[in-house]
Design an enzyme around this catalytic site. Structure first.
Site, PDB file in Angstrom:
ATOM      1  CG  ASN A   9      -1.809   1.010   1.019  1.00 27.34           C
ATOM      2  OD1 ASN A   9      -1.918   2.017   0.079  1.00 27.34           O
ATOM      3  ND2 ASN A   9      -2.659   1.013   2.706  1.00 27.34           N
ATOM      4  CE  LYS A  11       0.453   2.858   4.489  1.00 30.18           C
ATOM      5  NZ  LYS A  11       0.169   2.829   6.388  1.00 30.18           N
ATOM      6  CG  HIS A  91      -5.330   1.824   5.643  1.00 30.80           C
ATOM      7  ND1 HIS A  91      -5.155   2.571   6.410  1.00 30.80           N
ATOM      8  CD2 HIS A  91      -4.315   0.874   5.087  1.00 30.80           C
ATOM      9  CE1 HIS A  91      -3.915   2.426   6.662  1.00 30.80           C
ATOM     10  NE2 HIS A  91      -3.682   1.790   6.190  1.00 30.80           N
ATOM     11  CD  GLU A  93      -2.818   5.306   6.786  1.00 31.30           C
ATOM     12  OE1 GLU A  93      -2.415   5.552   6.118  1.00 31.30           O
ATOM     13  OE2 GLU A  93      -1.637   4.950   7.619  1.00 31.30           O
ATOM     14  CD  GLU A 161      -3.497  -2.318   7.018  1.00 35.96           C
ATOM     15  OE1 GLU A 161      -2.243  -2.560   6.906  1.00 35.96           O
ATOM     16  OE2 GLU A 161      -3.869  -1.375   6.859  1.00 35.96           O
ATOM     17  N   GLY A 167       2.965   2.007  10.906  1.00 35.08           N
ATOM     18  CA  GLY A 167       3.395   3.403  10.856  1.00 35.08           C
ATOM     19  C   GLY A 167       4.688   4.118  12.022  1.00 35.08           C
ATOM     20  CB  SER A 207       5.381  -1.615  11.632  1.00 35.08           C
ATOM     21  OG  SER A 207       5.393  -0.718  12.317  1.00 35.08           O
TER      22      SER A 207
HETATM   23  P1  13P Z   1       3.119   0.129   7.868  1.00 35.26           P
HETATM   24  O1  13P Z   1       4.091  -0.803   7.018  1.00 35.26           O
HETATM   25  O2  13P Z   1       4.139   0.960   7.145  1.00 35.26           O
HETATM   26  O3  13P Z   1       3.247   0.094   9.352  1.00 35.26           O
HETATM   27  O4  13P Z   1       1.670   0.671   7.115  1.00 35.26           O
HETATM   28  C1  13P Z   1       0.758  -0.464   7.213  1.00 35.26           C
HETATM   29  C2  13P Z   1      -0.001  -0.359   6.553  1.00 35.26           C
HETATM   30  O5  13P Z   1      -0.932   1.226   6.827  1.00 35.26           O
HETATM   31  C3  13P Z   1      -0.916  -1.357   4.816  1.00 35.26           C
HETATM   32  O6  13P Z   1      -1.765  -0.446   4.464  1.00 35.26           O
END
Ligand code: 13P
Length: 247
Positions: A9, A11, A91, A93, A161, A167, A207
């Site tokens: 992803n 983002k 997601h 976010e 997740e 992150g 992560s």
């Molecule tokens: P990270 O791998 O940067 O922690 O992000 C995970 C994520 O949100 C994937 O959708």
């Protein structure tokens, strides 16, 4: 048999120059027998899809409607038209930044199914919810509310997740990941029947790195990963793909 899936992803990261990653990833993993997916920002979708052959390409969101007056949004059929086969939905976010509810996610997933997309529906608890021992209740509510009745092993992937692991460099223990993945599997089997419930792929996200991937992929009911930061470069994503293929 569930096919393993390594999903990246991106983002809100990536410009045309970053499409070189696709060539490098394809060259490095031409022989692996797993699915590899990258979900770039929408403006890169069509160019990435045109460049990729082994790697599938997906969107990061879609609207619940097929068309109309929704400035800035993208319909599921538009993602398909641009070359996408998958779409990430719900997601954390988007649940946070755009106040998306389970009802919103379910409506988007229905639209994705209607357009022929595979929906990767994300669920996960916050740190406060985990500390209050509410993790499984939160996951249960998100699964029940976000997944449409028309879901099956072909059109649905679920990504666990934990919000606090995204992150941050923090990763749940393998026991914690296993507990949630086994729970999701049981919930899917209870709702959709054993056959369908067992056929839905479950990804872990938060992560994931080359250094922890093998341990995570050894956990029961982990069929792959949804990777953010470490999917942005071939150097970081490649070891994760290799670990999944070897698991
Ligand atoms: P990270 O791998 O940067 O922690 O992000 C995970 C994520 O949100 C994937 O959708």
């Amino acid at each position: 048999m569930r096919r393993k899936l390594a999903a990246g992803n991106w983002k809100m990261n990536g410009l045309a120059a970053d499409l070189d990653q696709i060539d490098a990833l394809e060259a490095a993993h031409s022989a692996v027998d797993i699915d590899i997916l990258i979900c770039p920002p929408a403006p890169l979708l069509e160019r990435m899809a045109a460049r990729a052959s082994k790697i599938a390409v997906g969107g990061q969101d879609c609207h619940a409607s097929v068309s109309g007056a929704h400035t800035g949004d993208t319909a599921a059929a538009m993602l398909v038209d641009a070359g996408a086969s998958h779409v990430i939905l719900g997601h954390s976010e988007r649940r946070t930044d755009h106040k998306e509810t389970n009802d919103d996610v379910r409506a988007k997933a229905r639209a994705a199914f209607d357009a022929g997309l595979i929906a990767i529906i994300c669920v996960g608890e916050t740190l406060a919810e985990r500390e209050a021992a509410n993790t499984l209740d939160i996951i249960s509510g998100q699964l029940a509310g976000s997944i449409p009745d028309a879901a099956n092993g072909t059109n649905l992937v679920v990504a666990y997740e934990p919000v606090w692991a995204i992150g941050t460099g923090l990763v749940p223990s393998t026991d914690q990941i296993g507990e949630v993945h086994d729970y999701i599997r049981a919930k899917l089997e209870a709702r959709f029947g054993e056959g369908v419930g067992r056929s839905v792929r479950l990804l872990y996200g938060g992560s994931v790195k080359g250094s922890n991937a093998a341990d995570i992929f050894a956990v029961s009911n982990v069929d792959g990963a949804l990777v953010g930061g470490a999917s942005l470069t071939t150097d970081a994503f490649s070891p994760i793909i290799t670990a999944l293929a070897a698991s």
